[in-house]
Scaffold this motif. Structure first.
Motif, short mmCIF file in Angstrom:
data_model
loop_
_atom_site.label_atom_id
_atom_site.label_comp_id
_atom_site.label_asym_id
_atom_site.label_seq_id
_atom_site.Cartn_x
_atom_site.Cartn_y
_atom_site.Cartn_z
N GLY A 78 11.25 9.31 -32.29
CA GLY A 78 10.16 8.93 -31.39
C GLY A 78 8.98 9.87 -31.42
N ASN A 79 8.98 10.83 -32.36
CA ASN A 79 7.93 11.84 -32.42
C ASN A 79 7.32 11.92 -33.81
OD1 ASN A 79 6.32 13.97 -31.45
ND2 ASN A 79 7.81 15.52 -32.09
N LYS A 80 7.16 10.74 -34.44
CA LYS A 80 6.68 10.73 -35.82
C LYS A 80 5.51 9.78 -36.05
CE LYS A 80 11.20 11.66 -37.98
NZ LYS A 80 12.19 11.14 -38.96
N VAL A 81 5.30 8.81 -35.19
CA VAL A 81 4.37 7.73 -35.48
C VAL A 81 3.06 7.91 -34.69
CG1 VAL A 81 3.99 5.23 -35.44
CG2 VAL A 81 6.26 6.16 -35.96
N ASN A 82 1.96 8.01 -35.46
CA ASN A 82 0.59 8.10 -34.93
C ASN A 82 0.32 9.35 -34.09
OD1 ASN A 82 -0.07 5.76 -36.24
ND2 ASN A 82 0.06 4.46 -34.42
N MET A 83 1.32 9.88 -33.46
CA MET A 83 1.16 11.11 -32.69
C MET A 83 2.45 11.90 -32.75
SD MET A 83 -0.04 11.56 -28.71
CE MET A 83 -0.29 13.18 -28.01
N SER A 84 2.34 13.21 -32.96
CA SER A 84 3.53 14.04 -33.08
C SER A 84 3.26 15.41 -32.47
CB SER A 84 3.94 14.19 -34.54
OG SER A 84 5.09 14.99 -34.66
N ASN A 85 4.21 15.88 -31.68
CA ASN A 85 4.08 17.17 -31.02
C ASN A 85 5.21 18.10 -31.46
OD1 ASN A 85 1.85 16.49 -29.07
ND2 ASN A 85 3.36 14.99 -28.43
#
Length: 248
Positions: A78-85
């Protein structure tokens, strides 16, 4: 007749043009913490620093990748697509100079890199005692890390050390500060202090130097001769004893 002019076209131009076209074709850009280009992030050692990578001008789902140096960072689905923190926790002195890079998975030339600039005062503690024989050489070494880089000064018995020509030498790198004393004398007895100072603070280390009397050195030939004499004495003593036994 008009003279034809010619311009030499460097070989690099087609390559650069292709790279430019590839970027235009994707129509995508990345930003990390609102920076669209590589940047340096200054911080002190803290519990955590967050880096947020965002895809700009996206018309579809784009996968993002994170790297620490050359190593890939594991990301949850859930931390890979279009935005990643990602969270660097904790931030320590060892993270200084480390680069974190966010890249577009399908075009790794689209990326933004973050260089961590971790600032901390000099780190130098403790003391050291040395017993050195007269007329031998000694090196006092201070290993001190700091950012920004520190300057050093040497003291003897709390007074600024006067460097005697041809006997004292100073060596310095970004993390190592050394004082070299050639052929120490009894007058060199005392406490030497290495003081390392930067804009963020200072640290120091004491060296308690004791110069001992030079031990007498016996020539090897004399030692060998003494061993031979002792050996022969023992040998002839044993022979004499056996001769006495046989005579009895």
């Amino acid at each position: 007749m008009a003279q034809r002019s010619s311009l030499a076209v460097p070989y690099e131009v087609p390559v650069l043009a292709l790279c430019f076209l590839a970027r235009v074709a994707t129509g995508l850009e990345l930003s990390v913490n609102n920076h669209a280009a590589d940047f340096s992030l200054s911080t002190s050692p803290v519990p955590a620093v967050s880096l947020s990578c965002l895809v700009q001008n996206s018309s579809q789902a784009e996968e993002l990748l994170w790297y620490r140096g050359e190593g890939r960072v594991d990301l949850k689905d859930g931390n890979k697509v279009n935005m990643s923190n990602i969270c660097v926790s904790p931030v320590t002195e060892s993270d200084n100079g480390v680069t974190f890079t966010c890249r577009l998975a399908r075009d790794k030339s689209v990326q933004v890199a973050v260089l961590l600039d971790v600032q901390f005062p000099p780190q130098l503690t403790g003391e050291e005692s040395l017993q050195i024989e007269e007329d031998t050489d000694v090196t006092l070494t201070c290993n001190a890390k700091s950012n920004p880089q520190a300057e050093t000064a040497w003291y003897k018995n709390n007074s600024t050390l006067t460097l005697e020509q041809n006997r004292y030498q100073l060596y310095q790198t970004s993390e190592v500060f050394q004082l070299y004393i050639q052929k120490v004398q009894k007058s060199d007895n005392g406490t030497y202090t290495c003081v390392v100072k930067s804009s963020l603070g200072e640290a120091r280390k004491d060296f308690h130097l004791t110069v001992e009397d030079k031990k007498p050195v016996f020539p090897k030939e004399a030692v060998i001769a003494a061993v031979v004499v002792v050996t022969l004495t023992l040998f002839f003593g044993i022979v004499a004893q056996k001769d006495k036994i046989f005579k009895v």
